[in-house]
Scaffold this motif. Structure first.
Motif, PDB file in Angstrom:
ATOM      1  N   LEU A 198      97.292  53.300 113.774  1.00 65.07           N
ATOM      2  CA  LEU A 198      96.434  53.813 114.850  1.00 65.07           C
ATOM      3  C   LEU A 198      95.097  54.264 114.255  1.00 65.07           C
ATOM      4  CD1 LEU A 198      97.079  54.261 117.913  1.00 65.07           C
ATOM      5  CD2 LEU A 198      97.388  56.673 117.367  1.00 65.07           C
ATOM      6  N   LEU A 199      94.006  53.993 114.970  1.00 68.99           N
ATOM      7  CA  LEU A 199      92.702  54.441 114.470  1.00 68.99           C
ATOM      8  C   LEU A 199      92.779  55.942 114.192  1.00 68.99           C
ATOM      9  CD1 LEU A 199      90.239  52.654 116.930  1.00 68.99           C
ATOM     10  CD2 LEU A 199      90.602  52.147 114.500  1.00 68.99           C
ATOM     11  N   PRO A 200      92.306  56.389 113.036  1.00 69.55           N
ATOM     12  CA  PRO A 200      92.461  57.811 112.688  1.00 69.55           C
ATOM     13  C   PRO A 200      91.966  58.749 113.792  1.00 69.55           C
ATOM     14  CG  PRO A 200      91.556  56.581 110.844  1.00 69.55           C
ATOM     15  CD  PRO A 200      91.644  55.617 111.982  1.00 69.55           C
ATOM     16  N   GLY A 201      90.906  58.363 114.463  1.00 72.28           N
ATOM     17  CA  GLY A 201      90.351  59.217 115.518  1.00 72.28           C
ATOM     18  C   GLY A 201      91.289  59.394 116.709  1.00 72.28           C
ATOM     19  N   LEU A 202      92.307  58.562 116.799  1.00 66.03           N
ATOM     20  CA  LEU A 202      93.217  58.627 117.961  1.00 66.03           C
ATOM     21  C   LEU A 202      94.519  59.365 117.674  1.00 66.03           C
ATOM     22  CD1 LEU A 202      92.784  54.934 119.221  1.00 66.03           C
ATOM     23  CD2 LEU A 202      91.710  56.996 120.140  1.00 66.03           C
ATOM     24  N   VAL A 203      94.722  59.675 116.400  1.00 67.45           N
ATOM     25  CA  VAL A 203      96.009  60.273 116.010  1.00 67.45           C
ATOM     26  C   VAL A 203      96.251  61.604 116.728  1.00 67.45           C
ATOM     27  CG1 VAL A 203      97.271  61.282 114.062  1.00 67.45           C
ATOM     28  CG2 VAL A 203      96.128  59.070 113.807  1.00 67.45           C
ATOM     29  N   ALA A 204      95.178  62.377 116.903  1.00 67.24           N
ATOM     30  CA  ALA A 204      95.336  63.695 117.530  1.00 67.24           C
ATOM     31  C   ALA A 204      95.858  63.590 118.953  1.00 67.24           C
ATOM     32  CB  ALA A 204      94.002  64.440 117.515  1.00 67.24           C
ATOM     33  N   GLN A 205      95.632  62.479 119.608  1.00 64.83           N
ATOM     34  CA  GLN A 205      96.096  62.329 120.997  1.00 64.83           C
ATOM     35  C   GLN A 205      97.623  62.312 121.100  1.00 64.83           C
ATOM     36  OE1 GLN A 205      92.332  59.551 122.380  1.00 64.83           O
ATOM     37  NE2 GLN A 205      94.286  59.168 123.331  1.00 64.83           N
ATOM     38  N   HIS A 206      98.259  62.056 119.968  1.00 62.49           N
ATOM     39  CA  HIS A 206      99.716  61.911 120.024  1.00 62.49           C
ATOM     40  C   HIS A 206     100.403  63.209 120.466  1.00 62.49           C
ATOM     41  CE1 HIS A 206     103.380  59.711 119.334  1.00 62.49           C
ATOM     42  NE2 HIS A 206     103.877  60.770 118.705  1.00 62.49           N
ATOM     43  N   ASP A 207      99.877  64.342 119.998  1.00 61.95           N
ATOM     44  CA  ASP A 207     100.513  65.608 120.388  1.00 61.95           C
ATOM     45  C   ASP A 207     100.388  65.844 121.891  1.00 61.95           C
ATOM     46  OD1 ASP A 207     101.412  66.245 117.856  1.00 61.95           O
ATOM     47  OD2 ASP A 207      99.503  67.154 117.280  1.00 61.95           O
ATOM     48  N   LEU A 208      99.277  65.415 122.456  1.00 65.50           N
ATOM     49  CA  LEU A 208      99.099  65.568 123.904  1.00 65.50           C
ATOM     50  C   LEU A 208     100.099  64.691 124.656  1.00 65.50           C
ATOM     51  CD1 LEU A 208      97.575  66.727 126.303  1.00 65.50           C
ATOM     52  CD2 LEU A 208      95.830  64.953 125.976  1.00 65.50           C
ATOM     53  N   LEU A 209     100.243  63.472 124.158  1.00 64.35           N
ATOM     54  CA  LEU A 209     101.236  62.562 124.744  1.00 64.35           C
ATOM     55  C   LEU A 209     102.610  63.220 124.728  1.00 64.35           C
ATOM     56  CD1 LEU A 209     102.177  59.600 125.587  1.00 64.35           C
ATOM     57  CD2 LEU A 209     102.489  59.198 123.140  1.00 64.35           C
ATOM     58  N   MET A 210     102.976  63.760 123.564  1.00 64.57           N
ATOM     59  CA  MET A 210     104.330  64.303 123.420  1.00 64.57           C
ATOM     60  C   MET A 210     104.485  65.644 124.128  1.00 64.57           C
ATOM     61  SD  MET A 210     106.033  61.983 122.125  1.00 64.57           S
ATOM     62  CE  MET A 210     107.585  62.751 121.654  1.00 64.57           C
ATOM     63  N   ALA A 211     103.376  66.377 124.295  1.00 68.97           N
ATOM     64  CA  ALA A 211     103.461  67.612 125.090  1.00 68.97           C
ATOM     65  C   ALA A 211     103.865  67.249 126.520  1.00 68.97           C
ATOM     66  CB  ALA A 211     102.118  68.338 125.068  1.00 68.97           C
ATOM     67  N   ASN A 212     103.326  66.157 127.026  1.00 70.04           N
ATOM     68  CA  ASN A 212     103.720  65.682 128.354  1.00 70.04           C
ATOM     69  C   ASN A 212     105.181  65.281 128.383  1.00 70.04           C
ATOM     70  OD1 ASN A 212     101.466  65.267 130.514  1.00 70.04           O
ATOM     71  ND2 ASN A 212     100.492  64.947 128.531  1.00 70.04           N
ATOM     72  N   PHE A 213     105.596  64.615 127.339  1.00 68.60           N
ATOM     73  CA  PHE A 213     106.992  64.161 127.213  1.00 68.60           C
ATOM     74  C   PHE A 213     107.955  65.338 127.353  1.00 68.60           C
ATOM     75  CE2 PHE A 213     110.413  63.276 124.001  1.00 68.60           C
ATOM     76  CZ  PHE A 213     110.964  62.126 124.547  1.00 68.60           C
ATOM     77  N   PHE A 214     107.685  66.404 126.595  1.00 69.98           N
ATOM     78  CA  PHE A 214     108.590  67.560 126.640  1.00 69.98           C
ATOM     79  C   PHE A 214     108.441  68.337 127.951  1.00 69.98           C
ATOM     80  CE2 PHE A 214     108.034  66.983 121.948  1.00 69.98           C
ATOM     81  CZ  PHE A 214     109.338  66.561 121.703  1.00 69.98           C
ATOM     82  N   ALA A 215     107.192  68.436 128.422  1.00 65.99           N
ATOM     83  CA  ALA A 215     106.948  69.222 129.642  1.00 65.99           C
ATOM     84  C   ALA A 215     107.653  68.623 130.847  1.00 65.99           C
ATOM     85  CB  ALA A 215     105.445  69.306 129.907  1.00 65.99           C
ATOM     86  N   GLU A 253     105.290  43.298 121.945  1.00 66.72           N
ATOM     87  CA  GLU A 253     104.451  44.455 122.322  1.00 66.72           C
ATOM     88  C   GLU A 253     104.862  45.691 121.531  1.00 66.72           C
ATOM     89  OE1 GLU A 253     101.917  42.621 124.576  1.00 66.72           O
ATOM     90  OE2 GLU A 253     101.783  44.781 124.212  1.00 66.72           O
ATOM     91  N   VAL A 254     106.165  45.914 121.464  1.00 66.52           N
ATOM     92  CA  VAL A 254     106.657  47.124 120.794  1.00 66.52           C
ATOM     93  C   VAL A 254     106.192  47.157 119.338  1.00 66.52           C
ATOM     94  CG1 VAL A 254     108.708  48.377 120.040  1.00 66.52           C
ATOM     95  CG2 VAL A 254     108.698  47.272 122.275  1.00 66.52           C
ATOM     96  N   LEU A 255     106.240  45.989 118.702  1.00 62.20           N
ATOM     97  CA  LEU A 255     105.992  45.952 117.253  1.00 62.20           C
ATOM     98  C   LEU A 255     104.596  45.438 116.914  1.00 62.20           C
ATOM     99  CD1 LEU A 255     109.538  44.730 116.178  1.00 62.20           C
ATOM    100  CD2 LEU A 255     108.638  47.071 116.206  1.00 62.20           C
ATOM    101  N   ARG A 256     103.682  45.555 117.860  1.00 65.61           N
ATOM    102  CA  ARG A 256     102.341  45.041 117.638  1.00 65.61           C
ATOM    103  C   ARG A 256     101.725  45.531 116.324  1.00 65.61           C
ATOM    104  NH1 ARG A 256      98.346  42.524 121.010  1.00 65.61           N
ATOM    105  NH2 ARG A 256      99.400  41.856 122.888  1.00 65.61           N
ATOM    106  N   SER A 257     101.982  46.774 115.988  1.00 66.30           N
ATOM    107  CA  SER A 257     101.338  47.297 114.779  1.00 66.30           C
ATOM    108  C   SER A 257     101.925  46.662 113.516  1.00 66.30           C
ATOM    109  CB  SER A 257     101.444  48.816 114.725  1.00 66.30           C
ATOM    110  OG  SER A 257     102.778  49.192 114.537  1.00 66.30           O
ATOM    111  N   PHE A 258     103.021  45.937 113.657  1.00 65.56           N
ATOM    112  CA  PHE A 258     103.614  45.241 112.506  1.00 65.56           C
ATOM    113  C   PHE A 258     103.258  43.752 112.506  1.00 65.56           C
ATOM    114  CE2 PHE A 258     106.214  48.919 113.412  1.00 65.56           C
ATOM    115  CZ  PHE A 258     106.433  49.464 112.158  1.00 65.56           C
ATOM    116  N   THR A 259     102.493  43.312 113.501  1.00 66.84           N
ATOM    117  CA  THR A 259     102.233  41.874 113.618  1.00 66.84           C
ATOM    118  C   THR A 259     101.039  41.455 112.772  1.00 66.84           C
ATOM    119  OG1 THR A 259     100.785  42.187 115.539  1.00 66.84           O
ATOM    120  CG2 THR A 259     103.122  41.752 115.977  1.00 66.84           C
ATOM    121  N   ASP A 260     100.995  40.166 112.489  1.00 70.88           N
ATOM    122  CA  ASP A 260      99.820  39.582 111.854  1.00 70.88           C
ATOM    123  C   ASP A 260      98.745  39.523 112.939  1.00 70.88           C
ATOM    124  OD1 ASP A 260      97.844  37.899 110.979  1.00 70.88           O
ATOM    125  OD2 ASP A 260      99.217  36.450 110.051  1.00 70.88           O
ATOM    126  N   ARG A 261      97.734  40.371 112.781  1.00 77.78           N
ATOM    127  CA  ARG A 261      96.735  40.504 113.854  1.00 77.78           C
ATOM    128  C   ARG A 261      95.825  39.282 113.952  1.00 77.78           C
ATOM    129  NH1 ARG A 261      97.541  45.170 117.261  1.00 77.78           N
ATOM    130  NH2 ARG A 261      98.183  46.914 115.962  1.00 77.78           N
TER     131      ARG A 261
END
Ligand code: F6P
Length: 550
Positions: free
Chosen positions: A417-434, A169-177
């Motif tokens: 990650l689909l390019p359209g989803l990249v922006a969501q990462h900052d929101l994820l990490m804002a939660n992480f720090f908050a 699961e962790v390395l899914r983006s490295f797997t042969d899809r």
């Protein structure tokens, strides 16, 4: 230091000093600690490999850390560590060496067990796994009918499942899809059913993972999988060789099952089940991500092994993490420890750590054979953080329990990650720090009032804060970073077991239930009388049989 002769932990002067210090600190406030030391946010940090560790939001002062390190010195944590790395039989109740660190040692390392260097055998198996993985990935290895393998199903349980399932699961983006990789562990037939119901047996490879090759869940599922395969292919036993491989220490049992031992990938009794996914047990993962990525992961493990082996106490991250857990478990009565990853890919990470930590340190008998008189391993729990925020974080923020937590996050989203989803990462990490900010510093009644909140609601909207957290931040989630993280927790668990004077490498506590299940099964199926069955279980078995119409 001999486990029998050492002073009982709670009678050492270092333990007494910590108890006294705890009393003196009282309800020390993180707000005050930060106010007193403006540099705390950068001073209380460490770096190991790619992992930035912030431990500033802990209820500790410099003196606390010194006293904890003195406890580690008094209990000879580094002595036991060195004995482990040297291949000494520190798993005394099973008379075994503990050498998962040899699984990721470089080819030219020399690590001896009973006078024999085990490193060449480790690399021989890795090479055999690599060659096999490449054959499956390239389509060269075909099934009984000549079709290419498109599905890989790992059948195993506990350490023979959780590691590869988590890492896949962790390395899914490295797997042969193009490959479908599934994991079956539960003896509930539903698990195997859901894993194979939409697969073509001609394209399916089963990997039977079991250190002992006697585990009832695994052997039952493997037998059912073999029936499913042979029925689906309308083939006889000959077909098994192209569709079944084994990962085990037990060649005899593998052969009894009907798997050619040429298709067995070996490991050794000095690898504990819960420390084994970087051994042959990782074959499904290696097929999914490829041998090069797998080796990058091993390098990540090795990097942290070397750090743990050589870094001085002041900057030794696994030592620090282990000691912080002891501070809360033994001196603050914390019962549990939350691990909260801010990465969807780490969804199985905490489940993996549960076995690593709780099977290792869930013990009340010490290495000296006597009952310990202190708390040992915590309840480890948690799920990916943002989901937890909308479920159980309420209790962490405003409940009555102290729950130390690790927050794990990454600066970058995964590469594909689909390019359209990249922006969501900052929101994820804002939660992480908050969240760690809110947990540490809370919100005072005055701050609530200043927002114009009605007086009767002020207590409800007040956050006391002072909830300790460690933040682990890395640039991105790569195979190496995963290896680094797992090694970090392995050694943290080691440190705690060493201080508590328990054998972190046996697991006798799982045996009784296994034995009783074997005794009870004939009562369910045939109504057989089980001698000495207690009243409650007897009645429940009768009810079960009634419900089954037996
Ligand atoms: O039941 C506990 C346990 O022995 C674990 O320690 C182990 O990881 C698991 O069962 C599976 O064991 P095996 O790999 O031998 O099937």
């Amino acid at each position: 230091m001999n486990a029998d002769s050492r002073t009982r932990l709670d009678q050492t002067s270092e333990w007494a000093a910590l108890s006294k210090h705890r009393e003196q600190l009282g309800e020390v406030q993180l707000r005050d600690l930060f106010a007193a030391d403006p540099a705390r946010g950068t001073a209380y940090t460490l770096q190991v490999g790619d992992l930035h560790i912030d431990y500033s939001k802990h209820l500790v002062t410099g003196e606390t850390l010194t006293l904890l390190r003195e406890l580690a010195a008094a209990t000879d944590v580094f002595g036991l560590r060195d004995a482990m790395f040297r291949g000494e039989k520190i798993n005394t109740t099973e008379d075994r060496a503990v050498l998962h660190t040899a699984l990721r040692a470089p080819r030219d390392a020399v690590i001896e067990v009973d006078g024999e260097n085990v490193v060449p055998a480790v690399h021989a198996v890795l090479d055999k796994m690599s060659a096999f993985s490449e054959r499956v990935r390239s389509g060269e290895w075909t099934g009984h009918t000549g079709k290419r393998i498109k599905n890989v199903v790992n059948i195993g349980i506990g350490g023979s499942d959780l590691g590869p399932a988590m890492a896949y699961e962790v390395l899914r983006s490295f797997t042969d899809r193009d490959l479908t990789v599934r994991f079956v562990s539960n003896v509930d037939g539903a698990d195997l059913h859901e894993a194979v119901r939409d697969l073509d047996p001609a394209e399916t490879l089963f990997i039977i993972a079991s250190k002992t090759f006697t585990t009832i869940e695994t052997i039952t599922n493997a037998t059912s999988a073999r029936d499913w395969l042979l029925t689906g292919l309308k083939a006889d036993q000959d077909a098994v060789a192209k569709h079944f491989v084994a990962l085990s220490t037990n060649a005899e049992k593998v052969s009894d099952f009907g798997i050619d031992t040429a298709n067995m990938f070996e490991f050794w009794d000095w690898v504990g089940g819960r420390y084994s996914y970087d051994s042959a047990i990782g074959l499904s993962l290696m097929i999914a991500i490829g041998p090069d990525r797998f080796r990058e992961m091993l390098d990540g493990f090795h990097l942290v092994d070397e750090h743990f082996r050589t870094a001085p106490a002041e900057s030794n991250v696994p030592l620090l993490m282990g000691l912080l857990g002891i501070w809360y478990g033994n001196f603050h009565d914390a019962q549990s420890h939350a691990v909260l990853p801010y990465s969807h890919y780490l969804s199985k990470f905490t489940a993996y750590l549960q076995q690593l930590d709780m099977e290792s340190n869930g013990k009340y008998v010490g290495r000296d054979g006597k009952e310990v008189g202190w708390q040992t391993g915590p309840v480890v729990w948690g799920t990916p953080g943002t989901n937890g925020q909308h479920a159980y974080y309420q209790l962490i923020h405003q409940g009555t329990k102290l729950i130390p937590a690790d927050f794990i996050g990454f600066a970058e989203p995964v590469a594909d990650l689909l390019p359209g989803l990249v922006a969501q990462h900052d929101l994820l990490m804002a939660n992480f720090f908050a969240q760690t900010q809110a947990l540490a510093f809370g919100k005072t009644p005055d701050e609530v009032r200043a927002e114009g909140v009605a007086e009767e609601l002020v207590p409800h909207k007040t956050f006391k804060g002072n909830h300790p957290t460690t933040t682990i931040l890395a640039k991105s989630l790569t195979p190496s970073v995963l290896g680094q993280l797992i090694a970090l927790y392995e050694h943290k668990v080691f440190v705690q077991g060493a201080v508590w004077n328990i054998d972190s490498f046996d697991q006798w506590g799982v045996e009784l239930g296994k034995v009783l299940a074997k005794r009870v099964e004939p009562a369910l199926t045939e109504g057989a009388e089980v001698p000495d069955l207690d009243g409650s279980t007897t009645a429940l078995v009768a009810k079960y049989r009634d419900l089954r119409g037996r």
